[in-house]
Enzyme design. Structure first.
Site, mmCIF file in Angstrom:
data_model
loop_
_atom_site.group_PDB
_atom_site.id
_atom_site.type_symbol
_atom_site.label_atom_id
_atom_site.label_comp_id
_atom_site.label_asym_id
_atom_site.label_seq_id
_atom_site.Cartn_x
_atom_site.Cartn_y
_atom_site.Cartn_z
ATOM 1 N N LYS A 89 0.807 -1.229 0.000
ATOM 2 C CA LYS A 89 0.000 0.000 0.000
ATOM 3 C C LYS A 89 0.835 1.272 0.000
ATOM 4 O O LYS A 89 0.410 2.301 -0.504
ATOM 5 C CB LYS A 89 -0.960 -0.005 1.187
ATOM 6 N N GLU A 111 -9.404 7.183 3.428
ATOM 7 C CA GLU A 111 -10.339 6.261 4.074
ATOM 8 C C GLU A 111 -9.538 5.023 4.445
ATOM 9 O O GLU A 111 -8.525 4.725 3.823
ATOM 10 C CB GLU A 111 -11.453 5.873 3.089
ATOM 11 N N SER A 379 1.512 -9.672 -1.047
ATOM 12 C CA SER A 379 1.171 -8.250 -0.933
ATOM 13 C C SER A 379 1.577 -7.659 0.409
ATOM 14 O O SER A 379 1.866 -6.470 0.511
ATOM 15 C CB SER A 379 -0.328 -8.059 -1.142
HETATM 16 C C1 LIG Z 1 -5.210 -3.879 1.559
HETATM 17 C C2 LIG Z 1 -4.501 -5.131 1.298
HETATM 18 C C3 LIG Z 1 -4.871 -6.002 0.265
HETATM 19 C C4 LIG Z 1 -6.084 -5.785 -0.596
HETATM 20 O O1 LIG Z 1 -6.086 -4.597 -1.324
HETATM 21 P P1 LIG Z 1 -5.842 -4.559 -2.895
HETATM 22 O O2 LIG Z 1 -6.190 -3.149 -3.242
HETATM 23 O O3 LIG Z 1 -6.734 -5.552 -3.531
HETATM 24 O O4 LIG Z 1 -4.422 -4.864 -3.128
HETATM 25 C C5 LIG Z 1 -4.107 -7.132 0.043
HETATM 26 N N1 LIG Z 1 -3.038 -7.416 0.807
HETATM 27 C C6 LIG Z 1 -2.656 -6.621 1.820
HETATM 28 C C7 LIG Z 1 -1.463 -7.017 2.628
HETATM 29 C C8 LIG Z 1 -3.362 -5.451 2.103
HETATM 30 O O5 LIG Z 1 -2.969 -4.670 3.116
#
Ligand SMILES: *Cc1c(COP(=O)(O)O)cnc(C)c1O
Length: 419
Positions: A89, A111, A379
């Protein structure tokens, strides 16, 4: 870059359905983004922040033991969890806050649902010297205290939203309201590849660093990619990971959605897999949503807070419909199994969101030839999930720990001064 929208639309999806007062703000944002994203000075500054603050590039790790155990494709993991603040993020947050600063804005609003985007935005604002206000549903404030604490440490003000269901969608509405009143000095740093145009293009572009690095890392090491697998909440990590490969149609793209506890409506957050979702226009954009016949939000469910959302990136919805991206729903239990598998065999503790991608990759890999690679986008890292995973993996010990912590606080409070 990378199949950007045509007048804000991706096929049938997208658009900018915003109140009249925000029209010119949205247009200004689009103009500024197009200018700075081609400005060598802006790009040089962004690159230094990506390198020295976020810690890019992130590694592309060969998962040797997982490869051996699954017995098919070579498994690689893109370690976005090693980025500062623990997830992808920050790629978007730092890009948008820098852009806002160039536009002369003084104040950033955002948000947040689970709090991850709030943390990334608060950190980016601290780094770049901007005022930061984060809107968060009051229910989320209560259940995500560790993230609220981090945001406040970074100097952000967290506003607990008391409207509606007091969760993410109410936080988005409140942020929009603030933006409508304060657009002159305020930028709304939206957290995923959705919302009104130009946000889906902006967020995908700042996240595309993930896919660009994977492309060059794979080329350098002669890795032959069969498929890329990402989890999909709003769709920002998937968009950034996939975007540089959209036109490489030999490479398969898989999106893992929250399958929750089953396929029944209300028990998951699968917008593309399954057929519960409907076309709709909500919070400024047209996409696939988990809504009822009257357009009201259905309840969603997932063990991972980051995937528990009723809408999805309009571009990913379009690419899902066209068949370019294949979506599957992954059950909570399979995500937990993937957390455990990669922790034990690779020393990698995945975020529950990322574990959805990992679980889907575990299913795909055995059918892929051994000379080809399946790449998982991790992610985020799983430290943040300790309050969710511990009660599952070690329920008794965790309860005892919480009890003793409470006891410690009640008997031994305020031994440190507040800095
Ligand atoms: C917020 C988040 C997601 C999901 O958000 P996307 O916009 O779909 O990427 C996925 N993995 C992590 C670690 C997150 O913090």
């Amino acid at each position: 870059m990378y199949n950007e929208s045509v007048d804000g639309f991706f096929g049938d999806y997208g658009g900018k359905y915003v109140p009249e007062v925000l029209r010119s703000t949205i247009d200004d944002l689009e103009k500024a983004f197009k200018k700075y994203i081609n400005d060598p000075e802006f790009l040089a500054e962004l690159k230094i922040l990506q390198r020295d603050y976020i810690g890019r590039e992130t590694p592309l790790m060969f998962a040797e033991k997982a490869t051996e155990l699954l017995g098919g494709a070579q498994i690689y993991i893109k370690l976005e969890g090693l980025a500062n603040t623990g997830a992808h993020k920050i790629n978007n947050a730092i890009g948008q806050v820098l852009l806002a600063k160039k536009m002369g804005k003084k104040r950033i609003i955002a948000e947040t649902g689970a709090g991850q985007h709030g943390v990334a935005t608060a950190a980016a604002c601290a780094k770049l010297g901007m005022e930061c206000v984060v809107y968060m549903g009051e229910v989320d404030v209560r259940r995500q205290q560790p993230n609220v604490a981090s945001m406040e440490l970074y100097g952000a003000k967290v506003v607990a939203v008391q409207n509606g269901s007091r969760t993410l969608k109410d936080a988005v509405n409140e942020a929009m309201r603030d933006w409508s009143a304060n657009f002159k000095d305020t930028h709304y740093c939206l957290g995923s590849a959705l919302g009104p145009a130009p946000f889906p293009d902006i967020v995908r572009t700042f996240q595309s660093i993930i896919g660009q690095e994977v492309k060059s890392q794979a080329a350098e090491r002669n890795i032959k990619i069969d498929s890329l697998v990402a989890c999909v909440g709003g769709g920002s990590n998937a968009s950034g990971f996939f975007a540089p490969f959209f036109d490489d149609t030999d490479i398969k793209l898989y999106g893992a959605e929250a399958g929750g506890t089953g396929s029944e409506l209300g028990k998951n957050a699968a917008r593309m897999a399954g057929n519960a979702a409907k076309d709709g226009i909500i919070q400024g954009y047209k996409s696939r949503f988990l809504i009822d016949d009257d357009g009201q939000a259905c309840s969603t469910s997932s063990i991972s807070a980051g995937l528990d959302y009723l809408g999805i990136s309009p571009q990913l919805a379009m690419l899902g419909k066209s068949g370019r991206i294949h979506f599957e729903a992954v059950l909570d239990d399979d995500a937990l199994k993937a957390v455990s598998f990669f922790a034990k065999n690779e020393g990698i503790l995945m975020a529950l969101e990322s574990a959805h991608a990992a679980a889907l990759a575990m299913k795909i890999a055995p059918k892929v030839p051994k000379d080809k690679a399946v790449i998982i986008n991790m992610s985020g890292r799983g430290d943040k999930d300790v309050f969710i995973t511990s009660p599952v993996f070690r329920p008794t010990e965790w309860k005892e720990f919480l009890k003793s912590e409470l006891h410690r606080l009640e008997t031994n409070a305020n031994v440190h001064s507040k800095y």
